[in-house]
Design a protein around this motif. Structure first.
Motif, PDB file in Angstrom:
ATOM      1  N   HIS A  18       0.840  -1.192   0.000  1.00  0.00           N
ATOM      2  CA  HIS A  18       0.000   0.000   0.000  1.00  0.00           C
ATOM      3  C   HIS A  18       0.875   1.241   0.000  1.00  0.00           C
ATOM      4  O   HIS A  18       1.392   1.630   1.028  1.00  0.00           O
ATOM      5  CB  HIS A  18      -0.890   0.045   1.253  1.00  0.00           C
ATOM      6  N   PRO A  19       1.046   1.947  -1.110  1.00  0.00           N
ATOM      7  CA  PRO A  19       1.867   3.141  -1.115  1.00  0.00           C
ATOM      8  C   PRO A  19       1.140   4.322  -0.483  1.00  0.00           C
ATOM      9  O   PRO A  19      -0.085   4.362  -0.459  1.00  0.00           O
ATOM     10  CB  PRO A  19       2.073   3.396  -2.619  1.00  0.00           C
ATOM     11  N   ALA A  20       1.915   5.264  -0.002  1.00  0.00           N
ATOM     12  CA  ALA A  20       1.305   6.512   0.416  1.00  0.00           C
ATOM     13  C   ALA A  20       0.713   7.171  -0.818  1.00  0.00           C
ATOM     14  O   ALA A  20       1.354   7.272  -1.854  1.00  0.00           O
ATOM     15  CB  ALA A  20       2.368   7.429   1.034  1.00  0.00           C
ATOM     16  N   LEU A  21      -0.538   7.593  -0.720  1.00  0.00           N
ATOM     17  CA  LEU A  21      -1.209   8.119  -1.902  1.00  0.00           C
ATOM     18  C   LEU A  21      -0.651   9.474  -2.295  1.00  0.00           C
ATOM     19  O   LEU A  21      -0.388  10.337  -1.471  1.00  0.00           O
ATOM     20  CB  LEU A  21      -2.711   8.235  -1.634  1.00  0.00           C
ATOM     21  N   THR A  45     -11.399   0.266 -11.988  1.00  0.00           N
ATOM     22  CA  THR A  45     -12.354   1.193 -12.608  1.00  0.00           C
ATOM     23  C   THR A  45     -13.077   2.017 -11.552  1.00  0.00           C
ATOM     24  O   THR A  45     -13.149   3.250 -11.639  1.00  0.00           O
ATOM     25  CB  THR A  45     -13.365   0.407 -13.459  1.00  0.00           C
ATOM     26  N   ARG A  46     -13.609   1.353 -10.544  1.00  0.00           N
ATOM     27  CA  ARG A  46     -14.325   2.066  -9.481  1.00  0.00           C
ATOM     28  C   ARG A  46     -13.409   3.003  -8.708  1.00  0.00           C
ATOM     29  O   ARG A  46     -13.782   4.148  -8.401  1.00  0.00           O
ATOM     30  CB  ARG A  46     -14.949   1.048  -8.519  1.00  0.00           C
ATOM     31  N   TYR A  47     -12.226   2.524  -8.387  1.00  0.00           N
ATOM     32  CA  TYR A  47     -11.285   3.310  -7.583  1.00  0.00           C
ATOM     33  C   TYR A  47     -10.895   4.600  -8.308  1.00  0.00           C
ATOM     34  O   TYR A  47     -10.893   5.687  -7.723  1.00  0.00           O
ATOM     35  CB  TYR A  47     -10.046   2.464  -7.289  1.00  0.00           C
ATOM     36  N   LEU A  48     -10.565   4.490  -9.583  1.00  0.00           N
ATOM     37  CA  LEU A  48     -10.164   5.668 -10.346  1.00  0.00           C
ATOM     38  C   LEU A  48     -11.337   6.615 -10.574  1.00  0.00           C
ATOM     39  O   LEU A  48     -11.191   7.843 -10.453  1.00  0.00           O
ATOM     40  CB  LEU A  48      -9.565   5.246 -11.687  1.00  0.00           C
ATOM     41  N   ALA A  49     -12.504   6.051 -10.893  1.00  0.00           N
ATOM     42  CA  ALA A  49     -13.681   6.889 -11.134  1.00  0.00           C
ATOM     43  C   ALA A  49     -14.077   7.661  -9.882  1.00  0.00           C
ATOM     44  O   ALA A  49     -14.505   8.822  -9.957  1.00  0.00           O
ATOM     45  CB  ALA A  49     -14.843   6.022 -11.611  1.00  0.00           C
ATOM     46  N   ASP A  50     -13.917   7.038  -8.709  1.00  0.00           N
ATOM     47  CA  ASP A  50     -14.241   7.699  -7.441  1.00  0.00           C
ATOM     48  C   ASP A  50     -13.255   8.807  -7.098  1.00  0.00           C
ATOM     49  O   ASP A  50     -13.534   9.632  -6.218  1.00  0.00           O
ATOM     50  CB  ASP A  50     -14.250   6.682  -6.295  1.00  0.00           C
ATOM     51  N   ALA A 254      -5.475  -1.476  -7.059  1.00  0.00           N
ATOM     52  CA  ALA A 254      -5.989  -0.195  -7.548  1.00  0.00           C
ATOM     53  C   ALA A 254      -5.208   0.973  -6.957  1.00  0.00           C
ATOM     54  O   ALA A 254      -4.975   1.989  -7.633  1.00  0.00           O
ATOM     55  CB  ALA A 254      -7.476  -0.072  -7.214  1.00  0.00           C
ATOM     56  N   GLU A 255      -4.790   0.849  -5.707  1.00  0.00           N
ATOM     57  CA  GLU A 255      -3.994   1.908  -5.079  1.00  0.00           C
ATOM     58  C   GLU A 255      -2.656   2.081  -5.791  1.00  0.00           C
ATOM     59  O   GLU A 255      -2.182   3.220  -5.978  1.00  0.00           O
ATOM     60  CB  GLU A 255      -3.772   1.577  -3.605  1.00  0.00           C
TER      61      GLU A 255
END
Length: 323
Positions: A18-21, A45-50, A254-255
């Protein structure tokens, strides 16, 4: 734990951090995601769209396209990565929307399970056509749009490219091929002075319908779900589905994709391990591979002090933010 036990654990974990965002992406940057109908692709898809991206979600079936189209910040695109006509039509569709295209995430992939000595040419070529030739076709076709936006393209690989496993050889071969493809593409883009960035995200074992499709192909010769099965075949599929339900959600993948698309310093390679143990297995295996190569050339072998200095140099380079 001995090496064989490491490999067996890794095999069970890899059959598909899990990288720091970083900062949020600019408003409505557009990204294409292939294989977006389920599993890792749908999660991406959901993660990027959100998070502010507009996602062009690639899928093959009408019911999947309808479901994706109903999502906020998502446009469904009919896309079979084995068909050049589909790929070309997707380029025309995306270009006509007027948003440009900042990113491509090559997620579409398949797998089959069989010993290499018994694997058919058909199975090997089927996996290669989707897992390797698919990203090649998609990147080649969408490159003019990526060049215009100085964008980024990534492949969802697999940790199976690094840890070999019995019966997973043909799949691992295809995933090893995209490791070489991605690194070579990155070098070629750099040498040509292009601003497009290439990368690869390697997941471990996360919840996905891929294993169900592998099972269906083994039972019927066809990976499509929803086919009629015998009672005995249904029992086999249910066993796989029950095991699948216990697996981790693929949000960590996704992260990593989000980091690749959003960071000012995207990496060439990302690992999305499903546990600390698996992450350590992968690093250990890579170090072991390097040590085996080093020991094989007596005239040129680096001693322990030289190896430690080399490791320190690479760690310093990484800390400085260089690729």
């Amino acid at each position: 734990m001995d090496r064989l036990k490491y490999l067996l654990i890794a095999f069970l974990a890899l059959m598909v951090s899990h990288p720091a965002l970083a900062q949020s992406p600019p408003e409505q940057r557009a990204v294409l995601v292939t294989g977006a109908s389920s599993g890792i692709g749908l999660t991406i898809t959901r993660y990027l769209a959100d998070r502010g991206f507009h996602v062009y979600a690639g899928a093959r079936k009408d019911e999947d396209l309808k479901r994706l189209e109903a999502m906020k910040n998502v446009s469904a695109v009919r896309l079979d990565v084995t068909k050049q006509s589909d790929v070309d039509a997707a380029v025309r569709f995306v270009a006509a929307q007027g948003r440009g295209l900042y990113g491509v995430i090559n997620n579409a992939g398949v797998a089959s399970v069989a010993e290499l000595i018994k694997t058919s040419d058909e199975d090997v070529l089927w996996q290669h056509d989707i897992n390797v030739m698919g990203p090649l076709r998609v990147n080649r076709a969408f490159f003019p749009l990526l060049k215009e936006s100085q964008g980024r393209t990534a492949i969802i690989g697999s940790l199976s490219a690094f840890v070999m496993s019995p019966t997973g050889g043909a799949y691992g071969m295809s995933k090893a091929a995209v490791e070489v493809y991605t690194e070579t593409l990155a070098l070629e883009l750099q040498m040509a002075g292009e601003k497009v960035v290439a990368g690869i995200i390697d997941p471990g074992a996360f919840k996905s319908r891929a294993r169900e499709k592998v099972t269906m192909r083994m039972l019927t010769g066809n990976p499509e779900l929803g086919q009629p099965l015998t009672d005995e075949q249904k029992k086999t599929l249910v066993t796989v589905q029950e095991a699948e339900a216990k697996m981790s959600d693929p949000t960590p993948v996704a992260e990593q994709v989000f980091h690749f698309l959003s960071s000012d310093t995207p990496r060439l390679r990302y690992m999305a391990a499903n546990s600390e143990e698996v992450a350590h297995i992968i690093v250990r295996e890579m170090l072991d591979r390097a040590l085996q190569l080093n020991a094989s050339q007596a005239a040129y072998t680096l001693n322990r002090d030289a190896l430690v200095r080399t490791l320190d140099e690479l760690l310093a380079k990484q800390a400085a933010g260089k690729k």
